[in-house]
Write an enzyme that holds these catalytic residues in place. Structure first.
Site, mmCIF file in Angstrom:
data_model
loop_
_atom_site.group_PDB
_atom_site.id
_atom_site.type_symbol
_atom_site.label_atom_id
_atom_site.label_comp_id
_atom_site.label_asym_id
_atom_site.label_seq_id
_atom_site.Cartn_x
_atom_site.Cartn_y
_atom_site.Cartn_z
ATOM 1 N N ASN A 224 0.761 -1.278 0.039
ATOM 2 C CA ASN A 224 -0.203 0.370 0.148
ATOM 3 C C ASN A 224 0.778 1.616 0.188
ATOM 4 O O ASN A 224 1.091 1.917 -0.692
ATOM 5 C CB ASN A 224 -0.490 -0.238 0.934
ATOM 6 C CG ASN A 224 -1.761 1.437 0.972
ATOM 7 O OD1 ASN A 224 -1.441 2.007 0.474
ATOM 8 N ND2 ASN A 224 -2.416 1.269 1.991
ATOM 9 N N ASP A 225 1.698 2.431 0.753
ATOM 10 C CA ASP A 225 2.150 2.757 1.693
ATOM 11 C C ASP A 225 3.247 2.898 -0.151
ATOM 12 O O ASP A 225 3.411 3.676 -0.511
ATOM 13 C CB ASP A 225 2.878 2.972 2.153
ATOM 14 C CG ASP A 225 1.424 3.136 3.478
ATOM 15 O OD1 ASP A 225 0.481 3.846 3.295
ATOM 16 O OD2 ASP A 225 1.774 3.166 4.521
ATOM 17 N N VAL A 226 4.133 1.449 -0.261
ATOM 18 C CA VAL A 226 4.908 2.059 -0.919
ATOM 19 C C VAL A 226 4.770 2.319 -2.374
ATOM 20 O O VAL A 226 5.629 1.846 -3.093
ATOM 21 C CB VAL A 226 5.775 0.692 -1.057
ATOM 22 C CG1 VAL A 226 6.277 0.300 0.796
ATOM 23 C CG2 VAL A 226 5.372 -0.779 -1.478
ATOM 24 N N THR A 227 3.275 2.341 -2.742
ATOM 25 C CA THR A 227 3.213 3.002 -4.082
ATOM 26 C C THR A 227 2.182 3.882 -4.816
ATOM 27 O O THR A 227 1.606 4.630 -6.182
ATOM 28 C CB THR A 227 1.921 1.203 -4.465
ATOM 29 O OG1 THR A 227 0.654 1.717 -3.627
ATOM 30 C CG2 THR A 227 2.233 0.507 -4.350
ATOM 31 N N ALA B 53 0.605 4.122 7.299
ATOM 32 C CA ALA B 53 1.786 5.119 7.962
ATOM 33 C C ALA B 53 -0.178 5.845 8.135
ATOM 34 O O ALA B 53 0.075 7.172 8.723
ATOM 35 C CB ALA B 53 2.561 5.732 6.118
#
Lengths: 102, 464
Positions: free
Chosen positions: B393-396, B434
């Protein structure tokens, strides 16, 4: 003036940090998990201290107040050594290249 | 065995350990490297037996305890599922830490066995080294236990913070230094016990404020600590193998922590001080406006992929939780049969430990030359037809590149949104770790697939 043997050991220590630094940067990121499990296994070389401690009782005395801690440490370190190396081996065996048949 | 010969053999085993790490520079040489490590360990243990030279009844007990621990370790190593690797490593770190504490205690009680002097009159340098080894070992132990409990889900992954936390930790650290100084002047065993107890407490306090997704940093950090603890004991025992290994492991863990922090664009201290995301979560949910998302089913996803010529798969921690790696490989096999080019993109902090995703994919028989790191593959998204995000999720999140106000601004992310279409497998629209909304959900070219990762992947395979 004589150099204290501690200084030699300190030199080994400092140089090993540098060796570690360069060697670990060359580890491919896809093998970072095996890196952690193998460093875990080798840091259990602390078993060397555990064996000395366990045999510290002297003749006839197997379990003294100090050797018991040695025996406990042997168990812990042995779990790590066998577990660490074997799980690393299991992981590394899974890393395969693309089959060339296509 | 003469002291000189054993010193040389310890050096040999130290060198073999260096080669063990060196082997990991590529998967082909890695298995040989592991073998070097095993040989190094056998040499170190054998030399120790020979140099102690005490083959009395105690020796038999040593072998028995070695066998007990060894078979336990072997049993764990064969039984552990690959998804549980972060827990296993955290658990193993705790054992190294505790072993260091035990060796230090034994050396303190009976220093003459280690040639360190007599009880009550231990050599000053040895006493300092012993105290450092014991303190770092104790911190490693309790810290790893907390990390283990958090990873295992026994303890909540949410950061536990309270007022004055940092002040308390700082005071305790100062206290350890003061205790060590007093210990050196008084040689009091009570002080030694208090020192160890406080170190256990510090390890506990340092790890509780760190959240679940920061675990990659925590595990690497504890890896590093276990090395420094071993090195401390190595100085006490005047043992080269232990000093070299401690330094190697210490710097290895430090480098991994650095790589993980860089992957999140956060400073090391920012992670250690903890509590990340706890405040954003509340503010994020309050002013979140409802934006339209496109959602689809397995049929739509299969249709999109069937008409693609290249697909990039972005796995994350959710894939590990859903145990979807095998189902994913089967889907990819079907895609490849249709002459679709498939590759995998791995973010440095995907998962709960460094390299976590790579191991899971390797377990599912994905060839490692189809798996790419962020820098290697990020330019390819613009030319790919479909990005399949599974459990990440956050890494995209493109916000990291566009919104300077965002807490993850500046973090390197995968340029998933540049793909012609994005398939996003997720159970709900809830924000990631996050605590921020992912802009990718609302993009024109994104199709949300709301389902369990494993089930969705299997359904897509059926529809292909």
């Amino acid at each position: 003036m004589e150099i204290d043997p501690f200084i030699f050991r300190l030199s080994i220590f400092i140089l090993s940090i540098f060796v570690g630094y360069y060697v670990v940067w060359s580890v491919t990121p896809s093998l970072h998990t095996p890196l952690m499990s193998v460093t875990n296994a080798i840091s259990s070389v602390i078993i060397v201290g555990a064996i000395i401690a366990a045999l510290s009782g002297g003749d006839g005395v197997v379990f003294s107040s100090s050797s018991i801690y040695g025996f406990l440490a042997i168990i812990l370190a042995a779990v790590n050594i066998f577990g660490g190396f074997l799980v690393t081996q299991r992981m590394l065996a899974m890393y395969k290249k693309k089959k060339k048949d296509k | 065995m003469s002291a000189n010969l054993s010193a040389i053999l310890y050096l040999v085993s130290g060198v073999l350990f260096i080669l063990a790490l060196r082997g990991l520079s590529s998967p082909e040489t890695s298995r040989q490297g592991n073998l070097f490590g095993i040989i190094g360990m056998v040499i170190a243990v054998t030399v120790t037996f020979l140099s102690v030279g005490n083959f009395s009844s105690g020796f038999v007990y040593v072998l028995i305890f070695l066998a007990i621990g060894g078979s336990l370790g072997a049993f764990i190593a064969y039984r552990i599922p690959m998804t549980a690797m972060p827990e296993l490593v955290a658990g193993f770190h705790s054992l190294v830490g505790l072993a260091a504490v035990f060796v230090a205690i034994s050396a303190f009680i009976n220093p003459s066995a280690f040639n360190l002097g007599i009880p009550g009159n231990i050599k000053l340098a040895s006493l300092i080294e012993m105290a450092i080894g014991a303190a770092v070992g104790a911190i490693t132990f309790s810290g790893s236990v907390i990390a283990f409990l958090k990873l295992q889900g026994i303890m909540s992954g949410a950061p536990i913070t309270f007022k004055g936390q940092h002040l308390l930790n700082a005071l305790l650290l100062v206290l350890i230094v003061i205790l060590t100084i007093y210990l050196c002047s008084t040689q009091s065993s009570n002080l030694f016990w208090i020192l160890i107890a406080i170190s256990f407490l510090i390890g506990f306090l340092i790890i509780i404020p760190i959240g679940g997704a920061d675990m990659p940093v925590v595990i690497s950090m504890l890896n590093s600590y276990s090395g420094w603890a071993a090195a401390g004991i190595g100085f006490t025992l005047e043992n080269t193998a232990l000093i070299i290994t401690g330094a190697l492991v210490g710097s290895s863990g430090a480098i991994l922590s650095y790589i993980m922090c860089k992957g999140m664009n956060r400073s090391f201290f920012n992670v250690i001080l903890g509590g990340f995301g706890a405040t954003d979560q509340t503010s994020g949910s309050q002013n979140k406006e409802q934006r339209p998302v496109k959602s689809g089913n397995a049929d739509d996803a299969a249709f999109l992929m069937k008409n693609a010529s290249s697909v990039i798969i972005v796995p994350g921690y959710g894939m590990a939780v859903a145990q979807a790696q095998h189902a994913l490989r089967e889907m990819v096999d079907t895609l490849k049969k249709n002459d679709i080019k498939v590759s995998y993109a791995i973010h440095p902090v995907a998962g709960r430990m460094p390299g976590h995703m790579n191991v899971l994919l390797a377990e599912a028989n994905v060839p490692y030359d189809e798996v790419f790191e962020l820098e290697e593959i990020n330019n390819d998204f613009a030319n790919a037809d479909v990005a399949f995000v599974i459990g990440a999720n956050d890494v995209t999140n493109p916000v990291a590149k566009t919104d300077p106000q965002s807490p993850i601004y500046g973090m390197p992310v995968l340029d998933v949104e540049k793909c012609k279409s994005v398939l996003f497998v997720k159970r709900s629209l809830s924000p990631g770790y996050a605590g921020i909304d992912n802009d990718l959900f609302y993009k024109e070219n994104t199709l949300m697939l709301f389902a369990d990762a494993k089930k969705m992947t299997e359904d897509i395979t059926k529809n292909l």
